[in-house]
Scaffold this motif. Structure first.
Motif, PDB file in Angstrom:
ATOM      1  N   UNK A  28       0.869  -1.181   0.000  1.00  0.00           N
ATOM      2  CA  UNK A  28       0.000   0.000   0.000  1.00  0.00           C
ATOM      3  C   UNK A  28       0.904   1.228   0.000  1.00  0.00           C
ATOM      4  N   UNK A  29       1.172   1.774  -1.184  1.00  0.00           N
ATOM      5  CA  UNK A  29       2.118   2.881  -1.290  1.00  0.00           C
ATOM      6  C   UNK A  29       1.454   4.231  -1.012  1.00  0.00           C
ATOM      7  N   UNK A  30       0.121   4.277  -1.102  1.00  0.00           N
ATOM      8  CA  UNK A  30      -0.588   5.527  -0.794  1.00  0.00           C
ATOM      9  C   UNK A  30      -2.006   5.192  -0.354  1.00  0.00           C
ATOM     10  N   UNK A  31      -2.385   5.732   0.802  1.00  0.00           N
ATOM     11  CA  UNK A  31      -3.711   5.486   1.353  1.00  0.00           C
ATOM     12  C   UNK A  31      -4.209   6.771   1.997  1.00  0.00           C
ATOM     13  N   UNK A  32      -5.133   7.431   1.303  1.00  0.00           N
ATOM     14  CA  UNK A  32      -5.634   8.723   1.768  1.00  0.00           C
ATOM     15  C   UNK A  32      -6.888   8.529   2.635  1.00  0.00           C
ATOM     16  N   UNK A  33      -6.661   7.900   3.794  1.00  0.00           N
ATOM     17  CA  UNK A  33      -7.742   7.674   4.765  1.00  0.00           C
ATOM     18  C   UNK A  33      -8.939   6.930   4.173  1.00  0.00           C
ATOM     19  N   UNK A  59       1.454  -3.153  -6.239  1.00  0.00           N
ATOM     20  CA  UNK A  59       1.206  -2.031  -5.332  1.00  0.00           C
ATOM     21  C   UNK A  59      -0.242  -1.558  -5.421  1.00  0.00           C
ATOM     22  N   UNK A  60      -0.616  -0.760  -4.421  1.00  0.00           N
ATOM     23  CA  UNK A  60      -1.966  -0.202  -4.365  1.00  0.00           C
ATOM     24  C   UNK A  60      -1.890   1.254  -3.941  1.00  0.00           C
ATOM     25  N   UNK A  75       3.426   5.377 -10.061  1.00  0.00           N
ATOM     26  CA  UNK A  75       4.026   4.184 -10.660  1.00  0.00           C
ATOM     27  C   UNK A  75       5.489   4.415 -11.028  1.00  0.00           C
ATOM     28  N   UNK A  76       5.828   5.665 -11.344  1.00  0.00           N
ATOM     29  CA  UNK A  76       7.197   5.995 -11.736  1.00  0.00           C
ATOM     30  C   UNK A  76       8.182   5.786 -10.575  1.00  0.00           C
ATOM     31  N   UNK A  77       7.663   5.760  -9.345  1.00  0.00           N
ATOM     32  CA  UNK A  77       8.513   5.603  -8.169  1.00  0.00           C
ATOM     33  C   UNK A  77       8.721   4.135  -7.794  1.00  0.00           C
ATOM     34  N   UNK A  78       8.010   3.244  -8.477  1.00  0.00           N
ATOM     35  CA  UNK A  78       8.040   1.832  -8.094  1.00  0.00           C
ATOM     36  C   UNK A  78       9.200   1.086  -8.736  1.00  0.00           C
ATOM     37  N   UNK A  79       9.713   0.073  -8.039  1.00  0.00           N
ATOM     38  CA  UNK A  79      10.737  -0.785  -8.647  1.00  0.00           C
ATOM     39  C   UNK A  79      10.100  -1.646  -9.729  1.00  0.00           C
ATOM     40  N   UNK A  80      10.825  -1.952 -10.754  1.00  0.00           N
ATOM     41  CA  UNK A  80      10.299  -2.796 -11.835  1.00  0.00           C
ATOM     42  C   UNK A  80      10.763  -4.237 -11.644  1.00  0.00           C
ATOM     43  N   UNK A  97      -2.541  -0.408 -13.803  1.00  0.00           N
ATOM     44  CA  UNK A  97      -1.470  -0.087 -14.738  1.00  0.00           C
ATOM     45  C   UNK A  97      -0.219  -0.847 -14.316  1.00  0.00           C
ATOM     46  N   UNK A  98       0.756  -0.937 -15.213  1.00  0.00           N
ATOM     47  CA  UNK A  98       1.963  -1.676 -14.869  1.00  0.00           C
ATOM     48  C   UNK A  98       3.050  -1.505 -15.906  1.00  0.00           C
ATOM     49  N   UNK A  99       4.209  -2.018 -15.592  1.00  0.00           N
ATOM     50  CA  UNK A  99       5.315  -1.986 -16.550  1.00  0.00           C
ATOM     51  C   UNK A  99       4.967  -2.895 -17.726  1.00  0.00           C
ATOM     52  N   UNK A 100       5.635  -2.700 -18.834  1.00  0.00           N
ATOM     53  CA  UNK A 100       5.249  -3.258 -20.134  1.00  0.00           C
ATOM     54  C   UNK A 100       4.838  -4.721 -20.127  1.00  0.00           C
ATOM     55  N   UNK A 101       5.605  -5.577 -19.492  1.00  0.00           N
ATOM     56  CA  UNK A 101       5.347  -7.011 -19.595  1.00  0.00           C
ATOM     57  C   UNK A 101       4.377  -7.544 -18.559  1.00  0.00           C
TER      58      UNK A 101
END
Length: 207
Positions: A28-33, A59-60, A75-80, A97-101
Motif C-alpha cells: 500500500x504505497x498511498x492510502x488517503x484515509x 502495489x496499491x 508508478x514511476x517511483x516503483x521498482x520494476x 497499470x503496470x510496466x510493459x510485460x
C-alpha cells in the motif's frame, strides 16, 4: 583493518538496498484515509509474499481527494517489474497499470469486469452496501495476486482468493435460491387463486 573494511562495505550495501527492500514490502504505497489498518496490513502481507516469490511488486494507491492522474504518477517511483492498482474516489475511477510485460501475466479486463460472476472490484463498488472500498480493494488486490501466482505456478500462503470466491459463490447460491423460491411461491399463489376463482364460478353457475 580488513574487518573494518568488510563491515563498512556491508553497511554501505545495506544502506543502498534496504530502502528498496522495505519499499518493496509495503504494497500500500498511498492510502488517503480510505483503507482500514487491518485491510492495509493484509494487503501488505500478500504483496510481500508475492514479491519474494515472483519479484513482481504489486502495489496499491487509493485516494480520497487525490485525482486518478496524480495517483497514476506514483508508478514511476516503483521498482520494476511492477503493477499498480489505483482507485480515486474523487475521480470515480479505478484501473490497473503496470510496466510493459507485467500486464500480460493476467487478465486485467476480467478483474475489472462489472459482472459479478467475473469482476472482483466493480460489482462490490456498485453494491453501495457496507464498507465497499475496503472490501473491493482487498478483493481486487487478492484476485490479481492469485492470478499472478497461477501464472508463475506458485502458491501464496497469504491468499484470500479461495475464501472470497467461496463466500461469493455461497451468496450467489443463496440469492438464486431465494429468487427461485420467490418465483415458485408466486406461481403457486397465482395458480391457487385461479383455481379458487374457477371453483367459485362453477358454484355460482350450478348453485
Amino acid at each position: 583493518m580488513k574487518n573494518f573494511f568488510q563491515g563498512g562495505f556491508l553497511a554501505i550495501f545495506l544502506s543502498l538496498f534496504a530502502p528498496l527492500s522495505c519499499f518493496a514490502l509495503d504494497a500500500v504505497i498511498y492510502n488517503e484515509n480510505v483503507l482500514s489498518q487491518k485491510v492495509s496490513d493484509e494487503i501488505n502481507l500478500i504483496g510481500k509474499e508475492l514479491y519474494e516469490k515472483t519479484g513482481i511488486f504489486l502495489a496499491l494507491a487509493v485516494g480520497n481527494e487525490s485525482s486518478f492522474e496524480s495517483l497514476a504518477q506514483k508508478q514511476k517511483e516503483l521498482p520494476e517489474p511492477n503493477i499498480l492498482l489505483i482507485l480515486s474516489k474523487n475521480s470515480h475511477k479505478v484501473d490497473i497499470i503496470g510496466s510493459s510485460e507485467t500486464l500480460s501475466f493476467f487478465d486485467k479486463e476480467a478483474v475489472l469486469s462489472p459482472y459479478a460472476g467475473t469482476g472482483t472490484i466493480l460489482p462490490i463498488l456498485a453494491s453501495k452496501k457496507g464498507d465497499i472500498y475496503n472490501a473491493a480493494l482487498l478483493n481486487g488486490y487478492g484476485d490479481i495476486a492469485d492470478r499472478l501466482a497461477k501464472y508463475f505456478n506458485i502458491k501464496l500462503e497469504s491468499s484470500i482468493g479461495n475464501a472470497n470466491r467461496d463466500t461469493l459463490n455461497i451468496l450467489r447460491i443463496l440469492l438464486y435460491g431465494f429468487i427461485c423460491f420467490a418465483l415458485l411461491y408466486y406461481t403457486q399463489r397465482r395458480m391457487k387463486k385461479r383455481y379458487q376463482n374457477q371453483v367459485t364460478k362453477r358454484r355460482r353457475r350450478f348453485g
